[in-house]
Design a protein around this motif. Structure first.
Motif, PDB file in Angstrom:
ATOM      1  N   SER A 592       0.847  -1.192   0.000  1.00  0.00           N
ATOM      2  CA  SER A 592       0.000   0.000   0.000  1.00  0.00           C
ATOM      3  C   SER A 592       0.885   1.245   0.000  1.00  0.00           C
ATOM      4  O   SER A 592       2.064   1.181   0.327  1.00  0.00           O
ATOM      5  CB  SER A 592      -0.946  -0.009   1.195  1.00  0.00           C
ATOM      6  OG  SER A 592      -0.274  -0.412   2.351  1.00  0.00           O
ATOM      7  N   ASP A 593       0.281   2.352  -0.368  1.00  0.00           N
ATOM      8  CA  ASP A 593       1.068   3.562  -0.603  1.00  0.00           C
ATOM      9  C   ASP A 593       1.818   4.046   0.625  1.00  0.00           C
ATOM     10  O   ASP A 593       2.851   4.677   0.515  1.00  0.00           O
ATOM     11  CB  ASP A 593       0.150   4.689  -1.118  1.00  0.00           C
ATOM     12  CG  ASP A 593      -0.380   4.350  -2.497  1.00  0.00           C
ATOM     13  OD1 ASP A 593       0.292   3.537  -3.186  1.00  0.00           O
ATOM     14  OD2 ASP A 593      -1.442   4.870  -2.877  1.00  0.00           O
ATOM     15  N   GLU A 594       1.241   3.757   1.820  1.00  0.00           N
ATOM     16  CA  GLU A 594       1.900   4.268   3.025  1.00  0.00           C
ATOM     17  C   GLU A 594       3.220   3.563   3.321  1.00  0.00           C
ATOM     18  O   GLU A 594       4.031   4.072   4.078  1.00  0.00           O
ATOM     19  CB  GLU A 594       0.956   4.176   4.228  1.00  0.00           C
ATOM     20  CG  GLU A 594       0.307   2.817   4.354  1.00  0.00           C
ATOM     21  CD  GLU A 594      -1.095   2.909   4.957  1.00  0.00           C
ATOM     22  OE1 GLU A 594      -1.149   3.271   6.123  1.00  0.00           O
ATOM     23  OE2 GLU A 594      -2.088   2.622   4.248  1.00  0.00           O
ATOM     24  N   VAL A 595       3.418   2.378   2.711  1.00  0.00           N
ATOM     25  CA  VAL A 595       4.715   1.730   2.874  1.00  0.00           C
ATOM     26  C   VAL A 595       5.669   2.354   1.863  1.00  0.00           C
ATOM     27  O   VAL A 595       5.665   2.004   0.699  1.00  0.00           O
ATOM     28  CB  VAL A 595       4.615   0.201   2.650  1.00  0.00           C
ATOM     29  CG1 VAL A 595       5.976  -0.461   2.868  1.00  0.00           C
ATOM     30  CG2 VAL A 595       3.586  -0.401   3.580  1.00  0.00           C
ATOM     31  N   THR A 596       6.436   3.309   2.327  1.00  0.00           N
ATOM     32  CA  THR A 596       7.249   4.063   1.378  1.00  0.00           C
ATOM     33  C   THR A 596       8.706   3.651   1.367  1.00  0.00           C
ATOM     34  O   THR A 596       9.412   3.889   0.419  1.00  0.00           O
ATOM     35  CB  THR A 596       7.187   5.572   1.667  1.00  0.00           C
ATOM     36  OG1 THR A 596       7.487   5.751   3.050  1.00  0.00           O
ATOM     37  CG2 THR A 596       5.827   6.126   1.322  1.00  0.00           C
ATOM     38  N   CYS A 597       9.169   3.069   2.424  1.00  0.00           N
ATOM     39  CA  CYS A 597      10.551   2.622   2.383  1.00  0.00           C
ATOM     40  C   CYS A 597      10.671   1.312   3.142  1.00  0.00           C
ATOM     41  O   CYS A 597       9.815   0.949   3.931  1.00  0.00           O
ATOM     42  CB  CYS A 597      11.484   3.675   2.945  1.00  0.00           C
ATOM     43  SG  CYS A 597      11.301   3.927   4.689  1.00  0.00           S
ATOM     44  N   ALA A 598      11.773   0.682   2.894  1.00  0.00           N
ATOM     45  CA  ALA A 598      11.933  -0.637   3.481  1.00  0.00           C
ATOM     46  C   ALA A 598      12.450  -0.535   4.901  1.00  0.00           C
ATOM     47  O   ALA A 598      13.643  -0.601   5.158  1.00  0.00           O
ATOM     48  CB  ALA A 598      12.874  -1.470   2.617  1.00  0.00           C
ATOM     49  N   GLN A 599      11.535  -0.355   5.827  1.00  0.00           N
ATOM     50  CA  GLN A 599      11.920  -0.282   7.224  1.00  0.00           C
ATOM     51  C   GLN A 599      11.018  -1.216   8.021  1.00  0.00           C
ATOM     52  O   GLN A 599       9.822  -1.323   7.738  1.00  0.00           O
ATOM     53  CB  GLN A 599      11.767   1.138   7.733  1.00  0.00           C
ATOM     54  CG  GLN A 599      12.879   1.522   8.657  1.00  0.00           C
ATOM     55  CD  GLN A 599      12.910   3.017   8.905  1.00  0.00           C
ATOM     56  OE1 GLN A 599      11.910   3.710   8.681  1.00  0.00           O
ATOM     57  NE2 GLN A 599      14.032   3.500   9.369  1.00  0.00           N
ATOM     58  N   LEU A 600      11.591  -1.883   9.006  1.00  0.00           N
ATOM     59  CA  LEU A 600      10.803  -2.848   9.758  1.00  0.00           C
ATOM     60  C   LEU A 600       9.782  -2.144  10.658  1.00  0.00           C
ATOM     61  O   LEU A 600      10.046  -1.052  11.151  1.00  0.00           O
ATOM     62  CB  LEU A 600      11.732  -3.696  10.623  1.00  0.00           C
ATOM     63  CG  LEU A 600      12.591  -4.693   9.855  1.00  0.00           C
ATOM     64  CD1 LEU A 600      13.587  -5.356  10.779  1.00  0.00           C
ATOM     65  CD2 LEU A 600      11.713  -5.743   9.178  1.00  0.00           C
ATOM     66  N   PRO A 601       8.618  -2.787  10.845  1.00  0.00           N
ATOM     67  CA  PRO A 601       7.637  -2.214  11.767  1.00  0.00           C
ATOM     68  C   PRO A 601       8.083  -2.375  13.217  1.00  0.00           C
ATOM     69  O   PRO A 601       9.000  -3.147  13.503  1.00  0.00           O
ATOM     70  CB  PRO A 601       6.386  -3.042  11.485  1.00  0.00           C
ATOM     71  CG  PRO A 601       6.893  -4.333  10.959  1.00  0.00           C
ATOM     72  CD  PRO A 601       8.179  -4.045  10.256  1.00  0.00           C
ATOM     73  N   GLU A 602       7.418  -1.661  14.106  1.00  0.00           N
ATOM     74  CA  GLU A 602       7.735  -1.755  15.532  1.00  0.00           C
ATOM     75  C   GLU A 602       7.507  -3.170  16.046  1.00  0.00           C
ATOM     76  O   GLU A 602       8.329  -3.741  16.726  1.00  0.00           O
ATOM     77  CB  GLU A 602       6.834  -0.802  16.335  1.00  0.00           C
ATOM     78  CG  GLU A 602       6.942   0.654  15.913  1.00  0.00           C
ATOM     79  CD  GLU A 602       8.079   1.360  16.621  1.00  0.00           C
ATOM     80  OE1 GLU A 602       8.033   1.426  17.863  1.00  0.00           O
ATOM     81  OE2 GLU A 602       9.015   1.815  15.928  1.00  0.00           O
ATOM     82  N   GLU A 603       6.330  -3.688  15.698  1.00  0.00           N
ATOM     83  CA  GLU A 603       5.914  -5.002  16.203  1.00  0.00           C
ATOM     84  C   GLU A 603       6.221  -6.078  15.174  1.00  0.00           C
ATOM     85  O   GLU A 603       5.792  -5.988  14.030  1.00  0.00           O
ATOM     86  CB  GLU A 603       4.393  -5.003  16.450  1.00  0.00           C
ATOM     87  CG  GLU A 603       3.940  -4.172  17.613  1.00  0.00           C
ATOM     88  CD  GLU A 603       4.030  -4.930  18.931  1.00  0.00           C
ATOM     89  OE1 GLU A 603       3.585  -6.107  18.951  1.00  0.00           O
ATOM     90  OE2 GLU A 603       4.547  -4.363  19.914  1.00  0.00           O
ATOM     91  N   LEU A 604       6.954  -7.089  15.598  1.00  0.00           N
ATOM     92  CA  LEU A 604       7.221  -8.194  14.688  1.00  0.00           C
ATOM     93  C   LEU A 604       6.503  -9.454  15.155  1.00  0.00           C
ATOM     94  O   LEU A 604       6.625  -9.851  16.313  1.00  0.00           O
ATOM     95  CB  LEU A 604       8.728  -8.466  14.614  1.00  0.00           C
ATOM     96  CG  LEU A 604       9.586  -7.413  13.898  1.00  0.00           C
ATOM     97  CD1 LEU A 604      11.055  -7.777  14.028  1.00  0.00           C
ATOM     98  CD2 LEU A 604       9.188  -7.285  12.436  1.00  0.00           C
TER      99      LEU A 604
END
Length: 826
Positions: A592-604
RNA sequence: GGGAGUAUAGCUCAGCUGGUUAGAGUGCCUGCAUCACACGCAGGAAGUCGCGGGUUCGAGUCCCUCUAUUCCCACCA
């Protein structure tokens, strides 16, 4: 910018465009930068006459992998390209072309010939370079060099004069290897010995003054007897002791020649008597020197018999042999003939049987040069990978003979020596000489010969960086780091670069020599023109893409070992490229558009930690493998990660989360982008085109994957415990799939699953995984449960119950269907 | 004559300093049009790790013998 990607990866749409993009971005260019650590590779310059073959493709692929990797690590990575003037090969081409026009070298003269040669170079010399580009080679083309350009010529003269003044280059009359076809001397290294079937002719030489007594000699080359100037026996040989000092009458020639004693003769071999032909055998030449024997050259440049051969003059070597044998037989001199296998030397360029020839040539005195070079290698300043190749190096260097460097050719570096017609002395100089340095006579002329091609190649690691000038480049990039080449070229080039570097730069030219083997055909045969089994890398690129070719050459290739090349392998590589392509398509379709860069989320989530941890290990392993030059292992690990971990498991797991939507879906997208984006960088050195193309399509910062950073291992991403937990779930899923397959239940027939487990991970997290990957219609997790008539699958982590009735029904249905279809087939 | 390499699944090859049940690709067998990919997915069969010894708690891995095979160097005319 997000692109719509085609279903099947098409390299043709990508490669040339991407290569141009790199060129336009000047990404291959390396500058002197004190803030960076340099990393340098000089290319083994391909011959200007050459066409890209699989050997080049392998060599260049390995170099490009190393240089791209180091560049991504932030080093000032210079891959210095260039071509070799290849004196013999090029001259032969020009001569051949002229023959079509009815012209000869001598006919048009040196100047016109060289004009033609340069013209030929201008026209065809760039061909191999454009072929290297097709492979994706990230050479710094702004620094491209040619072994005969002005800079290299300066370096050659400098070295020649320098060595001459030190007494390490001399001119002398010696028995050298002569190619009657190329009409030039060649060095020891340029002779290939092959075992050939021949004959051993036993000939009686009548002893002068002892009526009826014969000395039986044995030879494999009867025609050379025309140039015999003695026969030799061993000094301790009792059989012939009384004959030493006497003479024999040389049959056919009817000339008396002495019987001499020399320990070179082996008593036990043949008859113990050797005919001595100083002009046509190097060992005989040495014997001749010891006994002051005359040298009678019986052959012309093209190995036909000259006037010294009397009535045989004008014949070829082969014709002369027949005639001489026939005449010996007629004269009753031929005692016997026996079949004999022996090694015959041939020219490495054209294969013509070489003829030893006594002539004045220039030599490099090797011993004083080899010694310090060997010490440097022994001290570990240059390392061979794999190590065992240092044995080959030492074996050669410790027994090396003086190097014959003069060639009777016009295309090459002309020897900077002038002869005085008045005093006869030699003047050697970097500048054009117009007067003799000894008597100041102006009657001087330059040596007409040129230097062995390898003389200029030997200087390549520093001549290309500006030497003899002390340029910034030279200071910064020399010594270079890695030299990549095949084991077949250690003597010709590697050894000579090492001693040249040590002598002229005071430092070895590179710290590592990465040796690779030969690329053979699918049956394991050497690819050769005569067999017609060569595979054209450009055709492979055309059919499968450069990345597939590179991947094939990098995989299953451990240093120093030969490899087989087959369409099957490239096909598998092409499939891998396509797999990566489709994985990316899937990701792009779901991001989705809000995923703009490859960075891990807080919660895995558990599976996120599993895949991230796997990725983290991959970074460490691939980097370590590259550091150890285990490129084949590095690429295998990338393959396993992308196909098995990422595609077969993680992407499948994401599907249910994407369907569910919400936070979990968004997090999965971030993780997925991360574990695609970063491994692409690791893969880039191996498959530069497709990785760049996908990287461009992913949401990222930066303009090219080439200048994105090489990932580093991150201890915070090491989730060993979670990895182990998740793998228990995977094992349980596999067990269910396995049981279903045994029972012939197709994935479309879903069943209810009861999972009985005490394992917290399985208990709390297992449900969605089983639903998706074990084809369950519904999942019931319980700490304890009994179910009558259910199929039971037991794994470490869980006991899984599949209600029997559902599956039995399905099975019956399947059996009915298969019966129907087999009836229909009939 | 001297030296080096290789021998692991039908085929092509990984297996680093000895440590779970020896891996991959390809081929083969079974099933599958499931919304990234049939250039695909799931599952399966398949190995006396060349032979024989030895070291070790433990050997595909280290040592020795042998066999087969490839290559390099030297060379006796």
């Amino acid at each position: 910018m997000r692109k719509e990607l085609d279903k099947v990866y098409d390299p043709k749409q990508v490669e040339d465009r991407t290569y141009q993009f790199w060129l336009d971005g000047d990404y291959f260019h390396a500058e002197v930068d004190p803030k960076k650590e340099p990393y340098t590779i000089v290319i083994p310059p391909p011959n200007i006459t050459g066409q890209l073959h699989m050997g080049h493709a392998l060599d260049e692929t390995l170099q490009d992998i190393l240089i791209r990797w180091r560049r991504m690590q932030g080093r000032a990575a210079l891959w210095l390209p260039g071509t070799d003037h290849a004196s013999i090969a090029t001259e032969a081409k020009i001569v051949e072309a002229m023959r079509a026009e009815g012209l000869t070298k001598e006919g048009i003269g040196r100047e016109k010939f060289l004009e033609r040669a340069w013209e030929w170079k201008r026209q065809y010399g760039g061909r191999i370079v454009s072929q290297l580009k097709k492979l994706g080679s990230s050479c710094d083309w702004e620094r491209e060099r040619f072994t005969m350009d002005e800079g290299c010529n300066r370096a050659v003269k400098e070295v020649f004069v320098n060595l001459y003044e030190k007494g390490l280059i001399y001119r002398g009359e010696r028995s050298i290897n002569w190619c009657p076809h190329c009409k030039t001397s060649i060095s020891e290294a340029e002779v290939n010995y092959d075992e050939k079937d021949g004959f051993f002719w036993h000939i009686n030489y009548p002893i002068v003054g002892e009526e009826g007594r014969m000395l039986e000699i044995a030879t494999t080359r009867p025609e050379t007897m025309l140039g015999d100037t003695a026969v030799a026996v061993h000094p301790d040989d009792e059989r012939y002791k009384d004959l030493v000092g006497k003479k024999v009458l040389l049959p056919l020639v009817n000339k008396e020649i002495p019987i001499i004693a020399d320990s070179y003769v082996e008593m036990d071999f043949g008859t113990g008597v050797v005919k001595i032909t100083p002009a046509h055998d190097p060992n005989d030449f040495e014997v001749g020197l010891r006994h002051d024997l005359p040298v009678i050259n019986i052959m012309n440049e093209d190995a036909t018999i000259n006037e010294n051969g009397g009535k045989y003059a004008g014949m070829t070597r082969e014709e002369c042999r027949k005639a001489v044998v026939a005449d010996l037989e007629a004269g009753g001199y031929l005692k016997k003939v026996e079949p004999y296998k022996h090694n015959v030397g041939g020219c490495y360029r054209c294969g013509t049987i070489i003829e030893p020839r006594v002539s004045k040539q220039w030599f490099v005195k090797m011993e004083p040069l080899a010694k310090p070079a060997n010490e440097a290698v022994r001290a570990g300043k240059t390392k061979f990978v794999p190590e065992r190749f240092d044995k080959i190096y030492f074996n050669w260097m410790e027994n090396v003979k003086d190097w014959c460097i003069s060639r009777q050719l016009w295309w090459g570096h002309r020897i900077p020596a002038w002869y005085c017609e008045d005093c006869g002395k030699i003047t050697v100089s970097k500048q054009e000489v117009t007067e003799c340095a000894h008597c100041h006579s102006t009657h001087v002329h330059q040596d007409p010969d040129t230097l062995d091609t390898w003389f200029s190649s030997a200087l390549w690691p520093f001549s290309t960086l500006g030497w003899p000038d002390q340029t910034e480049e030279l200071k910064y990039f020399y010594p270079t780091n890695t030299l990549v080449t095949g084991y077949d070229i250690i003597f010709f080039w590697v050894a000579r670069m090492i001693f040249s570097g040590v002598e002229h730069m005071g430092e070895v030219p590179f710290d590592t020599v990465l040796i690779h083997g030969l690329v053979r055909d699918a049956q394991g045969r050497k690819m050769s023109k005569s067999l017609g089994n060569g595979i054209d890398p450009l055709e492979i690129i055309d059919h499968y893409g450069a990345d597939a070719l590179r991947f094939t050459l990098a995989t299953g290739n451990s240093p120093g070992n030969d490899m087989r090349f087959s369409d099957e392998k490239v096909n598998a590589s092409r499939n891998f490229a396509n797999k990566i392509w489709n994985a990316s398509r899937f990701i792009l379709m779901n991001l989705s558009d809000e995923v703009t860069c490859a960075q891990l989320p807080e919660e895995l989530a558990l599976e996120d930690k599993w895949v991230v941890s796997k990725y983290n290990t991959l970074v460490r392993d691939v980097t370590e493998n590259l550091e150890k030059f285990e490129l084949g292992m590095a690429v295998q690990k990338l393959y396993d990660f992308i196909w098995d971990i990422l595609c077969d498991w993680y992407i499948e797991l994401c599907k249910s989360r994407f369907q569910a939507g919400g936070e979990s879906s968004l997090n999965a997208q971030k993780v997925l982008a991360y574990v695609m984006h970063h491994p692409l960088r690791l893969l880039h050195p191996f498959m530069p085109f497709i990785t760049e193309e996908i990287w461009q399509a992913l949401p990222h910062e930066g303009e090219s994957i080439m200048v994105s950073q090489w990932p580093v291992y991150d201890a915070a991403l090491d989730f060993a415990a979670e990895e182990a937990q998740f793998e228990k779930i995977m094992a349980a899923i596999r067990a269910v799939r396995n049981r279903r397959a045994e029972m012939n239940v197709p994935p479309s027939k879903k069943a209810k699953l009861y999972i009985v487990t005490q394992e917290p991970a399985v208990f709390t997290l297992g449900e969605p995984f089983f639903k998706r990957l074990a084809f369950a219609s519904e999942v019931i997790v319980a700490e304890d449960l009994q179910l009558e008539g259910a199929v039971q699958v037991i794994t470490d982590a869980a006991r899984i119950l599949i209600p029997m009735d559902e599956l039995v029904d399905k099975q019956k249905e399947l059996e009915r269907l298969s019966k129907e279809s087999s009836v229909r087939e009939r």
